[in-house]
Design an enzyme around this catalytic site. Structure first.
Site, PDB file in Angstrom:
ATOM      1  CG  ASN A  86      -1.954  -1.100   1.178  1.00 25.60           C
ATOM      2  OD1 ASN A  86      -2.489  -1.413   0.116  1.00 25.60           O
ATOM      3  ND2 ASN A  86      -2.238  -1.716   2.327  1.00 25.60           N
ATOM      4  CD  GLN A  93       2.572   3.542   3.298  1.00 25.96           C
ATOM      5  OE1 GLN A  93       2.397   4.227   2.286  1.00 25.96           O
ATOM      6  NE2 GLN A  93       3.774   3.253   3.780  1.00 25.96           N
ATOM      7  CG  HIS A  99       4.255  -2.590   5.346  1.00 25.08           C
ATOM      8  ND1 HIS A  99       4.333  -1.243   5.608  1.00 25.08           N
ATOM      9  CD2 HIS A  99       2.935  -2.868   5.206  1.00 25.08           C
ATOM     10  CE1 HIS A  99       3.122  -0.729   5.634  1.00 25.08           C
ATOM     11  NE2 HIS A  99       2.242  -1.696   5.390  1.00 25.08           N
ATOM     12  CG  HIS A 101       0.272  -6.278   3.487  1.00 27.94           C
ATOM     13  ND1 HIS A 101      -0.373  -6.343   4.704  1.00 27.94           N
ATOM     14  CD2 HIS A 101       0.470  -4.961   3.241  1.00 27.94           C
ATOM     15  CE1 HIS A 101      -0.574  -5.114   5.154  1.00 27.94           C
ATOM     16  NE2 HIS A 101      -0.070  -4.261   4.298  1.00 27.94           N
TER      17      HIS A 101
HETATM   18  P1  AMP Z   1      -0.705  -1.044   5.923  1.00 22.64           P
HETATM   19  O1  AMP Z   1      -2.145  -0.798   6.251  1.00 22.64           O
HETATM   20  O2  AMP Z   1      -0.453  -1.492   4.507  1.00 22.64           O
HETATM   21  O3  AMP Z   1       0.173   0.129   6.309  1.00 22.64           O
HETATM   22  O4  AMP Z   1      -0.263  -2.282   6.795  1.00 22.64           O
HETATM   23  C1  AMP Z   1       0.181  -2.168   8.111  1.00 22.64           C
HETATM   24  C2  AMP Z   1      -0.003  -3.516   8.704  1.00 22.64           C
HETATM   25  O5  AMP Z   1       0.747  -3.577   9.896  1.00 22.64           O
HETATM   26  C3  AMP Z   1      -1.459  -3.841   9.072  1.00 22.64           C
HETATM   27  O6  AMP Z   1      -1.878  -5.018   8.373  1.00 22.64           O
HETATM   28  C4  AMP Z   1      -1.404  -4.052  10.570  1.00 22.64           C
HETATM   29  O7  AMP Z   1      -2.275  -5.071  11.013  1.00 22.64           O
HETATM   30  C5  AMP Z   1       0.052  -4.396  10.790  1.00 22.64           C
HETATM   31  N1  AMP Z   1       0.563  -4.128  12.122  1.00 22.64           N
HETATM   32  C6  AMP Z   1       0.370  -3.000  12.851  1.00 22.64           C
HETATM   33  N2  AMP Z   1       1.028  -3.088  14.024  1.00 22.64           N
HETATM   34  C7  AMP Z   1       1.633  -4.316  14.039  1.00 22.64           C
HETATM   35  C8  AMP Z   1       2.455  -4.997  14.981  1.00 22.64           C
HETATM   36  N3  AMP Z   1       2.793  -4.457  16.175  1.00 22.64           N
HETATM   37  N4  AMP Z   1       2.892  -6.231  14.665  1.00 22.64           N
HETATM   38  C9  AMP Z   1       2.554  -6.796  13.474  1.00 22.64           C
HETATM   39  N5  AMP Z   1       1.797  -6.195  12.546  1.00 22.64           N
HETATM   40  C10 AMP Z   1       1.333  -4.967  12.815  1.00 22.64           C
END
Ligand code: AMP
Ligand code: ZN
Length: 113
Positions: A86, A93, A99, A101
């Site tokens: 994202n 995002q 990152h 996914h």
């Molecule tokens: P995005 O929405 O593409 O920025 O993805 C961020 C992702 O990080 C989401 O799927 C969250 O569930 C994940 N996330 C947030 N905090 C943590 C954490 N402490 N450990 C693992 N995943 C996380």
């Protein structure tokens, strides 16, 4: 970067369910999985998002793809998995450290929401 959630995971300040780590990348399970298997692959270098990838980052982005695919095989989802980056809040995002996914273990719809 001081107030970046994923840099804190890299530094060990926040725990994560790690799947793989080396000098360049870290992979860990998403805390809010959107599929039976959902993990993230991140570079240890703080890069904000896909639009911020510089030429010197080309190798690390490729390595993320290779490591993520190898982990998908280890997780038993090699026959079908979704790869998502994202870029920007309007695209969903929420963490501004790039990152990848990887999601699998269920049928995926297209187009994505
Ligand atoms: P995005 O929405 O593409 O920025 O993805 C961020 C992702 O990080 C989401 O799927 C969250 O569930 C994940 N996330 C947030 N905090 C943590 C954490 N402490 N450990 C693992 N995943 C996380
Ligand atoms: Zn960061």
């Amino acid at each position: 970067m001081d107030d970046c959630l994923f840099c804190k995971i890299i530094n060990g300040d926040i725990p994560a369910d790690k799947l793989y780590e080396d000098d360049d990348v870290l992979a860990f399970r998403d805390i809010s999985p959107q599929a039976p298997c959902h993990f993230l692959v991140i570079p240890k270098k703080h890069i904000v998002g896909p639009a911020d990838v510089a030429p010197e980052d080309d190798a690390i982005i490729g390595k993320m793809m290779r490591v993520g695919s190898e982990l998908a095989s280890k997780e038993g989802i090699a026959d079908g998995f979704r790869v998502v980056f994202n870029n920007g809040a309007s695209a969903g995002q929420t963490v501004f450290h790039i990152h990848m996914h990887i999601l699998g273990g269920r049928d995926m719809a297209w187009p994505p929401g």
